[in-house]
Design an enzyme around this catalytic site. Sequence first.
Site, PDB file in Angstrom:
ATOM      1  N   PHE A 288      23.169  88.918  79.651  1.00  0.00           N
ATOM      2  CA  PHE A 288      23.023  89.954  78.833  1.00  0.00           C
ATOM      3  C   PHE A 288      24.480  90.411  78.307  1.00  0.00           C
ATOM      4  O   PHE A 288      25.472  90.209  78.878  1.00  0.00           O
ATOM      5  CB  PHE A 288      22.595  91.252  79.323  1.00  0.00           C
ATOM      6  CG  PHE A 288      20.948  91.189  79.668  1.00  0.00           C
ATOM      7  CD1 PHE A 288      20.180  91.454  78.438  1.00  0.00           C
ATOM      8  CD2 PHE A 288      20.405  90.856  80.859  1.00  0.00           C
ATOM      9  CE1 PHE A 288      18.888  91.294  78.630  1.00  0.00           C
ATOM     10  CE2 PHE A 288      19.139  90.762  80.822  1.00  0.00           C
ATOM     11  CZ  PHE A 288      18.237  90.884  79.843  1.00  0.00           C
ATOM     12  N   CYS A 289      24.654  91.435  77.213  1.00  0.00           N
ATOM     13  CA  CYS A 289      25.978  91.938  76.703  1.00  0.00           C
ATOM     14  C   CYS A 289      26.450  92.479  77.862  1.00  0.00           C
ATOM     15  O   CYS A 289      25.669  93.277  78.757  1.00  0.00           O
ATOM     16  CB  CYS A 289      25.420  93.181  75.881  1.00  0.00           C
ATOM     17  SG  CYS A 289      26.912  93.878  75.326  1.00  0.00           S
ATOM     18  N   PRO A 290      27.568  92.238  77.932  1.00  0.00           N
ATOM     19  CA  PRO A 290      28.640  91.577  77.257  1.00  0.00           C
ATOM     20  C   PRO A 290      29.260  90.194  77.618  1.00  0.00           C
ATOM     21  O   PRO A 290      29.987  89.785  77.015  1.00  0.00           O
ATOM     22  CB  PRO A 290      29.887  92.528  77.483  1.00  0.00           C
ATOM     23  CG  PRO A 290      29.997  92.861  79.045  1.00  0.00           C
ATOM     24  CD  PRO A 290      28.566  92.961  79.211  1.00  0.00           C
ATOM     25  N   MET A 291      28.211  89.698  78.546  1.00  0.00           N
ATOM     26  CA  MET A 291      28.478  88.414  79.006  1.00  0.00           C
ATOM     27  C   MET A 291      28.754  87.336  77.965  1.00  0.00           C
ATOM     28  O   MET A 291      29.493  86.556  77.788  1.00  0.00           O
ATOM     29  CB  MET A 291      27.553  88.066  80.202  1.00  0.00           C
ATOM     30  CG  MET A 291      27.816  88.817  81.415  1.00  0.00           C
ATOM     31  SD  MET A 291      29.226  89.348  81.765  1.00  0.00           S
ATOM     32  CE  MET A 291      29.898  87.804  82.590  1.00  0.00           C
TER      33      MET A 291
ATOM     34  N   ASP B 184      19.554  86.686  74.444  1.00  0.00           N
ATOM     35  CA  ASP B 184      19.831  88.116  74.141  1.00  0.00           C
ATOM     36  C   ASP B 184      19.648  88.539  72.713  1.00  0.00           C
ATOM     37  O   ASP B 184      20.508  88.103  72.092  1.00  0.00           O
ATOM     38  CB  ASP B 184      21.190  88.762  74.771  1.00  0.00           C
ATOM     39  CG  ASP B 184      21.576  89.843  74.510  1.00  0.00           C
ATOM     40  OD1 ASP B 184      20.744  90.807  73.942  1.00  0.00           O
ATOM     41  OD2 ASP B 184      22.779  90.348  74.556  1.00  0.00           O
TER      42      ASP B 184
END
Lengths: 76, 156
Positions: free
Chosen positions: A13-16, A40
């Site tokens: 998920f964000c920010p990955m 995502d």
Amino acid sequence: MKIDKTLDCIGLFCPMPVVKTKLELETMGIGEVLEILSDDPGFEKDLPAWCKLSGEEFLEIKKEGNIIKGYVKKNR
Amino acid sequence: MRDKMTIILFSSEMDKALAAFTLATTAAASNMDVTIFFTFWGLNILKKSRFAVSKSQNILQKMFNFMSTSELPISKLNMFGLGPWMMKKLMKKSKMASLNDLMKLAKELNVKYIACTTSCGVMGLTKENFTDDVTEFAGASTYLAEAKDSKINLFI
């Protein structure tokens, strides 16, 4: 389009996805193209936005089912 | 010149810290210089041990550090620690990055941490109570000097 490297961010998920994109591009040469795979839904908008912020070149987004494939060219 | 982002991290709740570090790592990954100023409860996030109680503290400081620890609560539905436990489980299950993961990334991306010396003084905390992640110990002027030419400034 010639793809130099593929980065698998499925399940993240964000920010990955963008953070991993940044770290991966650091290991690559200028002009090389990175393909990023993500599921995502926000990544579709986040990748071009991140390119604008970071100065990397956004090439395109392709969607295959719920998999989003993003393409970025290292600019700097 | 690179763009700058500054964050004042005043809270010690895990959910608020997650929001701060999500934005900090994203900005740092976008080639921005990021500085986080930890003050008041935000310092709990950087405590090396759970209680950070040391001999030099007076009784009130010891009580404060005993009640406000590095075991971070969440801002809603804390339920005496059940909430954070459930949240961590859910995050792991959905593969969301944990606060630890994000903090490791923040360091990898050279995010700068400033610990507020006034808050440290009030709580009786010294360098020894904090992880090595802290870049510098300073006050409001240092923060304002950083924030003055930053494009994004948040208070969390």
